[in-house]
Design an enzyme around this catalytic site. Sequence first.
Site, short mmCIF file in Angstrom:
data_model
loop_
_atom_site.label_atom_id
_atom_site.label_comp_id
_atom_site.label_asym_id
_atom_site.label_seq_id
_atom_site.Cartn_x
_atom_site.Cartn_y
_atom_site.Cartn_z
N SER A 173 -16.85 -47.30 14.54
CA SER A 173 -16.35 -46.48 13.44
C SER A 173 -14.93 -46.03 13.74
CB SER A 173 -17.25 -45.25 13.25
OG SER A 173 -16.67 -44.31 12.37
N TYR A 186 -21.61 -37.80 16.14
CA TYR A 186 -21.37 -39.18 15.72
C TYR A 186 -20.16 -39.77 16.44
CZ TYR A 186 -20.37 -43.03 12.41
OH TYR A 186 -20.12 -44.24 11.84
#
Length: 343
Positions: A173, A186
Amino acid sequence: MHISWQKKAVLWTMAGVGAWVALKSGLAKKRAIDFRGKTVVITGGSRGLGLEIARLLAQEGANLALCARDADELDRARHELQAYGVSVYTQPCELTDKSQIDQFITNVQKAFGPIDVLINNAGIILVTPYENATEADFRESMETNFWAAFHMVNAVLPKMRLRKQGRIVNIASIGGKVAIPHLSTYSTSKFALVGYSEGLRAELLNDGIYVTTICPGLMRTGSPRNALFKGQNEKEYAAFKISDSIPLLTMSSENAARQVVEACRHGQVERLLSLPAKVGVAIQGVAPNLLAEVVSIVARMLPAPGGIGEARRMGKDRESALSESVLTTLTDKAAERNNENLN
């Protein structure tokens, strides 16, 4: 004719750039693979980006092996993909359980033979102010977003090494390059995945195995409704879902999937998905202090801690007038397309 040193420098630079472009193009062609008849494993392949990638590979004639937690989602994905005339194997799998991963890979090899491509796509998203995050939250994110990929790689690696060929795609990501406010659990896990993936690439090239790191920015996959939210969860969900729907800030899941497939096809080192993601990484590289200031301003605009505190809710359970408004139309359409509305 006398040529100044400035002009010589320009000519040498142009020649160097040209040589690099030619070399890069040549390597890409040499490394390119045809997915027809290849066996591709996709974790989290029953919905979202994983399903979009599976659709493209099915169109190219790949044998697909998908795993996810939800059996109903897998069944729906399998029926759709089999319509392309390819073989599809699905199996419910808890990716935080190494023994289930090993059993899944064993079953795939029994069904299809050697695994040619592994795409680590499965992940978990928790949106919360740091004050409401717990150690258990960080551990869960690491187990799902990092350790599951680690164990999956180790399950397929021995036979890839024996065959001296294979492709591994780790979908990280932009949050693994630039820390994002209210996504600390995350981002932590995705930073770990990026570092692992980059190191793995260097060590496996001699074995004919190409590892590709994918770092998407915001994508319209429809996933917000299946993300987890803490604190002022209704506001957190609305903000997350709206930001996931802005056309120029986000990328369609179809486009993202195409880029993942192409990066895998050519054995690329890394691919950043979306212009904002590329800009963010570029600024982080040359002006990290500036980016930190910008991110801190964004953080102050997000919901304050409070609400339900350390409790958590799924996005689909926290819909409001704002999260179901015209501002989120694109995300709702993506959710319908990508199997995100089953539950």
